[in-house]
Write an enzyme that holds these catalytic residues in place. Structure first.
Site, PDB file in Angstrom:
ATOM      1  N   HIS A 206       3.363  27.245  11.865  1.00  0.00           N
ATOM      2  CA  HIS A 206       4.673  26.738  11.423  1.00  0.00           C
ATOM      3  C   HIS A 206       5.757  27.797  11.381  1.00  0.00           C
ATOM      4  O   HIS A 206       6.916  27.484  11.145  1.00  0.00           O
ATOM      5  CB  HIS A 206       4.557  26.124  10.026  1.00  0.00           C
TER       6      HIS A 206
HETATM    7  C1  UD1 Z   1       9.278  27.151   4.801  1.00  0.00           C
HETATM    8  C2  UD1 Z   1       9.540  28.614   4.462  1.00  0.00           C
HETATM    9  C3  UD1 Z   1       8.344  29.459   4.935  1.00  0.00           C
HETATM   10  C4  UD1 Z   1       7.050  28.906   4.389  1.00  0.00           C
HETATM   11  C5  UD1 Z   1       6.916  27.414   4.700  1.00  0.00           C
HETATM   12  C6  UD1 Z   1       5.707  26.856   4.008  1.00  0.00           C
HETATM   13  C7  UD1 Z   1      11.887  29.344   4.506  1.00  0.00           C
HETATM   14  C8  UD1 Z   1      12.921  30.055   5.263  1.00  0.00           C
HETATM   15  N1  UD1 Z   1      10.721  29.118   5.137  1.00  0.00           N
HETATM   16  O1  UD1 Z   1       9.203  27.043   6.216  1.00  0.00           O
HETATM   17  O2  UD1 Z   1       8.513  30.782   4.474  1.00  0.00           O
HETATM   18  O3  UD1 Z   1       5.995  29.609   4.982  1.00  0.00           O
HETATM   19  O4  UD1 Z   1       8.071  26.728   4.204  1.00  0.00           O
HETATM   20  O5  UD1 Z   1       5.275  25.682   4.612  1.00  0.00           O
HETATM   21  O6  UD1 Z   1      12.095  28.992   3.376  1.00  0.00           O
HETATM   22  N2  UD1 Z   1      10.210  19.251   7.594  1.00  0.00           N
HETATM   23  C9  UD1 Z   1       9.883  17.928   7.481  1.00  0.00           C
HETATM   24  N3  UD1 Z   1       9.431  17.497   6.265  1.00  0.00           N
HETATM   25  C10 UD1 Z   1       9.304  18.291   5.174  1.00  0.00           C
HETATM   26  C11 UD1 Z   1       9.645  19.644   5.320  1.00  0.00           C
HETATM   27  C12 UD1 Z   1      10.093  20.102   6.532  1.00  0.00           C
HETATM   28  O7  UD1 Z   1       9.984  17.163   8.419  1.00  0.00           O
HETATM   29  O8  UD1 Z   1       8.870  17.814   4.102  1.00  0.00           O
HETATM   30  C13 UD1 Z   1      10.661  19.733   8.929  1.00  0.00           C
HETATM   31  C14 UD1 Z   1      12.161  19.640   9.145  1.00  0.00           C
HETATM   32  O9  UD1 Z   1      12.373  19.330  10.482  1.00  0.00           O
HETATM   33  C15 UD1 Z   1      12.624  21.052   8.866  1.00  0.00           C
HETATM   34  C16 UD1 Z   1      11.466  21.883   9.346  1.00  0.00           C
HETATM   35  O10 UD1 Z   1      10.306  21.116   9.043  1.00  0.00           O
HETATM   36  O11 UD1 Z   1      13.826  21.363   9.530  1.00  0.00           O
HETATM   37  C17 UD1 Z   1      11.366  23.238   8.695  1.00  0.00           C
HETATM   38  O12 UD1 Z   1      11.342  23.111   7.278  1.00  0.00           O
HETATM   39  P1  UD1 Z   1      11.865  24.318   6.359  1.00  0.00           P
HETATM   40  O13 UD1 Z   1      11.607  24.027   4.926  1.00  0.00           O
HETATM   41  O14 UD1 Z   1      13.255  24.685   6.721  1.00  0.00           O
HETATM   42  O15 UD1 Z   1      10.999  25.530   6.835  1.00  0.00           O
HETATM   43  P2  UD1 Z   1       9.419  25.670   6.931  1.00  0.00           P
HETATM   44  O16 UD1 Z   1       9.067  25.883   8.357  1.00  0.00           O
HETATM   45  O17 UD1 Z   1       8.773  24.554   6.219  1.00  0.00           O
HETATM   46  N1  UDP Z   2      -2.165  23.821   3.147  1.00  0.00           N
HETATM   47  C1  UDP Z   2      -2.459  22.536   2.713  1.00  0.00           C
HETATM   48  N2  UDP Z   2      -2.484  21.520   3.638  1.00  0.00           N
HETATM   49  C2  UDP Z   2      -2.249  21.732   4.965  1.00  0.00           C
HETATM   50  C3  UDP Z   2      -1.946  23.044   5.383  1.00  0.00           C
HETATM   51  C4  UDP Z   2      -1.904  24.062   4.450  1.00  0.00           C
HETATM   52  O1  UDP Z   2      -2.685  22.308   1.530  1.00  0.00           O
HETATM   53  O2  UDP Z   2      -2.290  20.760   5.729  1.00  0.00           O
HETATM   54  C5  UDP Z   2      -2.119  24.906   2.149  1.00  0.00           C
HETATM   55  C6  UDP Z   2      -2.953  26.121   2.484  1.00  0.00           C
HETATM   56  O3  UDP Z   2      -4.289  25.922   2.078  1.00  0.00           O
HETATM   57  C7  UDP Z   2      -2.242  27.204   1.699  1.00  0.00           C
HETATM   58  C8  UDP Z   2      -0.807  26.781   1.772  1.00  0.00           C
HETATM   59  O4  UDP Z   2      -0.799  25.402   2.121  1.00  0.00           O
HETATM   60  O5  UDP Z   2      -2.625  27.191   0.342  1.00  0.00           O
HETATM   61  C9  UDP Z   2      -0.104  27.593   2.817  1.00  0.00           C
HETATM   62  O6  UDP Z   2       1.143  27.065   3.049  1.00  0.00           O
HETATM   63  P1  UDP Z   2       1.944  27.308   4.386  1.00  0.00           P
HETATM   64  O7  UDP Z   2       1.040  27.746   5.464  1.00  0.00           O
HETATM   65  O8  UDP Z   2       2.757  26.089   4.592  1.00  0.00           O
HETATM   66  O9  UDP Z   2       2.950  28.460   3.961  1.00  0.00           O
HETATM   67  P2  UDP Z   2       2.821  30.061   3.869  1.00  0.00           P
HETATM   68  O10 UDP Z   2       1.643  30.401   3.054  1.00  0.00           O
HETATM   69  O11 UDP Z   2       2.764  30.573   5.256  1.00  0.00           O
HETATM   70  O12 UDP Z   2       4.121  30.446   3.226  1.00  0.00           O
END
Ligand code: UD1
Ligand code: UDP
Length: 363
Positions: A206
């Protein structure tokens, strides 16, 4: 003492689950959900399964560019802080919700407690690195998961308020893996997906650096997954879903199984039973390490350098060849498992105790 906790993204709910539990009886805590993650399987499932207190506020900010998303959070969090007048603002990790919460509080002279302080990739192009460096520099309490994190802060001249607590994600794994194992409904996921323990690899993707490479980058990664001897199961993050589906449609990959994101309990079962994890996630590479599952991290650097000891975690470039070579030929060294770099599983308690001491000091 009144604590306002700001969360917004999946990994923050998981961290808050254990810390909020430890804070019960220590202070009055109110949770503010920024709404950064909003799909039921990215948000509600964690509150329901992990017993996290229901947010007092949901700011409904949702997705957007960094400036729009962070700016809207900043304005809305400020309104909450002005109304609630907390003694402490608590934030986790390195997302846009983290920096928005910390900045809103800091400008109002509300002391900030940062859980997971001091992590560094030393890659300032990462939004997470920007968020964590800035948050650390305006925090009053810096709760560090590792000694490396403490040392990183020292290099930046931050020593006051720094405490080595251990990693709250270890607390979380130790507690919730047992909960998951005792729940037959969760164990049913193996049958539902048609997979057997240790007969599959688990992957997540992601990070912006991964998806910024577009379809081409995902195809390169999936070409490696396609050649692995076990099926690769991917609970796909919404950010990557479209690209992943396009890659599969275009190339006709058969060895890749995309599924919706799963709840944390199912994720712990899937991780602990995988024969290998391949990921660009910060949290998952560590969970793999906690559970002694070998991990290939699909990034150029990691903040969790301790996991690299003895090849339990190795970094791979985003090329088909490097991923394949590392995934097939890395052999972890069991002798490297002696140390406890992430603490003793009581990080949340230490954080609660530190905040309790503060309550006693001010009362
Ligand atoms: C965010 C964090 C990242 C973290 C990740 C955990 C920032 C800059 N990034 O990244 O550090 O590792 O969360 O998962 O804060 N979207 C949906 N539904 C949702 C959420 C997101 O469809 O419930 C889609 C949208 O298209 C959105 C994209 O995912 O634009 C990215 O979501 P965003 O929260 O901006 O960043 P993450 O990649 O989730
Ligand atoms: N995770 C989860 N369901 C999923 C994928 C990840 O519960 O389908 C959990 C995972 O076990 C970990 C956390 O989400 O505890 C990690 O989140 P993510 O990878 O979104 O973010 P990051 O840690 O990179 O910020």
């Amino acid at each position: 003492m009144k604590v306002i906790t700001v969360v917004g993204a999946r990994p923050q709910f998981i961290k808050a689950a254990v810390v909020s539990e430890a804070l019960k009886g220590v202070c009055e805590e109110k949770i503010v959900h920024t709404g950064q993650h909003y799909d039921a399987n990215m948000s509600d499932v964690f509150f329901e399964e992990l017993g996290i207190p229901k947010p007092a506020y949901n700011l409904g900010v949702g997705s957007g560019t960094h400036g729009h998303q962070t700016g809207e959070m900043l304005m809305k969090i400020e309104d909450v802080l002005l109304a609630e007048k907390p003694d402490v603002l608590l934030v986790y990790g390195d997302t846009n919700s983290t920096i928005a919460g910390a900045l809103a509080a800091s400008k109002l002279h509300i002391p900030v407690a940062h859980v997971e302080a001091g992590l560094r990739s030393y890659n300032m192009r990462m939004p997470e690195e920007q968020n964590r460096v800035l948050t650390d520099h305006i925090s009053h309490w810096l709760f560090c998961p590792t000694q490396t994190a403490v040392d990183n802060l020292k290099k930046e001249g931050i020593v006051q308020g720094v405490q080595l607590t251990g990693d709250v994600m270890l607390d979380s794994v130790l507690h919730f893996l047992e909960v998951a194992r005792r729940n037959p409904q969760k164990a049913a996921i193996f049958e539902a997906l048609g997979i057997a323990p240790k007969q599959y690899r688990l992957a997540t993707l992601h990070r912006a650096e991964t998806t910024d490479g577009g379809l081409e980058a995902i195809v390169r990664i999936f070409r490696a997954f396609e050649q692995l001897p076990q099926r690769v199961l991917i609970p796909i993050h919404p950010r990557t879903r479209k690209l992943a589906e396009q890659a599969i449609a275009q190339e006709g990959f058969h060895n890749i199984q995309l599924i919706d994101p799963v709840g944390y309990l199912e994720m712990l079962l899937l991780t602990s039973n995988a024969c290998q994890v391949l990921t660009d996630s910060g949290g998952l590479q560590k969970e793999a390490w906690f559970m002694e599952v070998p991990c290939i991290t699909l990034r150029k650097e990691t903040e969790w350098v301790e996991t690299l000891d003895g090849n339990w975690n190795v970094l791979a470039d985003l090329t088909t060849e490097d991923i394949l070579q590392k995934a097939l030929h890395t052999v972890p060294d069991p002798a490297a498992r002696g140390k406890l770099p992430f603490g003793d599983g009581k990080a949340s308690q230490k954080i609660a105790e530190a905040l309790k001491r503060e309550t006693e000091r001010v009362s």
